[in-house]
Motif scaffolding. Structure first.
Motif, PDB file in Angstrom:
ATOM      1  N   ASN A 179       0.802  -1.239   0.000  1.00 35.25           N
ATOM      2  CA  ASN A 179       0.000   0.000   0.000  1.00 35.25           C
ATOM      3  C   ASN A 179       0.827   1.279   0.000  1.00 35.25           C
ATOM      4  O   ASN A 179       0.338   2.324   0.422  1.00 35.25           O
ATOM      5  CB  ASN A 179      -0.962   0.010   1.204  1.00 35.25           C
ATOM      6  CG  ASN A 179      -1.896  -1.181   1.198  1.00 35.25           C
ATOM      7  OD1 ASN A 179      -2.430  -1.545   0.158  1.00 35.25           O
ATOM      8  ND2 ASN A 179      -2.084  -1.801   2.349  1.00 35.25           N
ATOM      9  N   LYS A 190      -0.756   4.023  -2.115  1.00 36.47           N
ATOM     10  CA  LYS A 190      -2.039   4.509  -1.593  1.00 36.47           C
ATOM     11  C   LYS A 190      -1.874   5.375  -0.354  1.00 36.47           C
ATOM     12  O   LYS A 190      -2.831   5.993   0.107  1.00 36.47           O
ATOM     13  CB  LYS A 190      -2.949   3.319  -1.259  1.00 36.47           C
ATOM     14  CG  LYS A 190      -3.273   2.423  -2.450  1.00 36.47           C
ATOM     15  CD  LYS A 190      -4.120   1.245  -2.006  1.00 36.47           C
ATOM     16  CE  LYS A 190      -4.413   0.307  -3.168  1.00 36.47           C
ATOM     17  NZ  LYS A 190      -5.210  -0.870  -2.734  1.00 36.47           N
ATOM     18  N   LYS A 233       1.057   9.597  -2.197  1.00 36.25           N
ATOM     19  CA  LYS A 233       0.214  10.445  -3.054  1.00 36.25           C
ATOM     20  C   LYS A 233       0.711  11.890  -3.109  1.00 36.25           C
ATOM     21  O   LYS A 233       0.154  12.691  -3.855  1.00 36.25           O
ATOM     22  CB  LYS A 233      -1.223  10.426  -2.531  1.00 36.25           C
ATOM     23  CG  LYS A 233      -1.924   9.085  -2.662  1.00 36.25           C
ATOM     24  CD  LYS A 233      -3.328   9.164  -2.083  1.00 36.25           C
ATOM     25  CE  LYS A 233      -4.055   7.834  -2.200  1.00 36.25           C
ATOM     26  NZ  LYS A 233      -5.420   7.898  -1.603  1.00 36.25           N
TER      27      LYS A 233
END
Length: 219
Positions: A112, A115, A120
């Protein structure tokens, strides 16, 4: 945990000459040692072993070594490769005692990352300071890898060894040595910080001007 079976055959011929002949015939000389039994020289088919060696589990899992029909649990402890050819030159396997704790290096799987808030954010680098760690556990508890969930990672966060979630029965021996051994596993920082921390290159030395007799006369 899935079973990984490695086929082998016992061998009596030893020495460098015998090993060279084995390799020319498409086999790998190897040895299995440890436990209550004496060390044993064996040989493995190179092609099948090479394919197995492309998998992560080959290096961090308990293997079932089948030698002349007899099976025993082992760990790969050493692999010698050819310096430039795709050849395995020699292998060392250690027998595993079900009641004795092991110290093994296992890979880290990062989840992850893209994410996460840090993933980001533009201009942020996520550094993996470690890609594997040494753990201690009984053979039955040995994981093939350790997952590191980075879903909540933010800019400025540092994930240390002590932050890792370990399976039951697994520990990190290094953490028993003191806080200074609780090293960073993952660091999220702005790219400009990374650039600022990079060691500056030493300025090139300017060669001294060559003074000629003609120049000396001008003084």
């Amino acid at each position: 945990m899935s079973e990984h079976i490695i086929q082998a055959v016992g061998r009596k011929d030893e020495g460098k000459g015998a090993s060279r002949r084995l390799r020319r015939s498409g086999f790998i000389p190897a040895v299995v040692y440890g436990g209550q039994s004496a060390p044993k020289s064996i040989q493995l088919e190179h092609e099948k072993t090479w394919i197995a060696s492309q998998n992560e589990w080959f290096y961090s899992s308990i293997l079932t070594l089948e030698v002349d029909g007899q099976r025993e649990s082992v760990l790969l402890r050493d692999m010698q490769r050819h310096p430039y050819k795709q050849l395995i030159m020699h292998l060392d396997f250690q027998r595993v005692d079900a009641n004795q704790a092991l110290r093994v290096k296992v890979p880290l799987h990062f989840l992850n990352q893209e994410k996460s808030p840090a993933g980001k954010t533009a201009g942020v680098v996520i550094l993996h300071e470690l890609n594997e760690i040494e753990i201690s556990c009984l053979p039955k508890d040995l994981p093939e890898f350790i997952e590191v969930d980075l879903g909540e990672l933010k800019v400025g966060d540092i994930v240390h060894l002590s932050d890792l979630t370990l399976p039951a029965g697994v520990e990190i021996p290094e953490l028993k040595l003191g806080k200074e051994h609780d090293v960073a596993v993952v660091i999220a920082k702005h790219a400009r910080e990374e650039a600022e921390e990079a060691p500056a290159e030493a300025p090139a030395e300017v060669p001294a001007a060559k003074v000629t007799k003609k120049d000396e006369g001008k003084k």
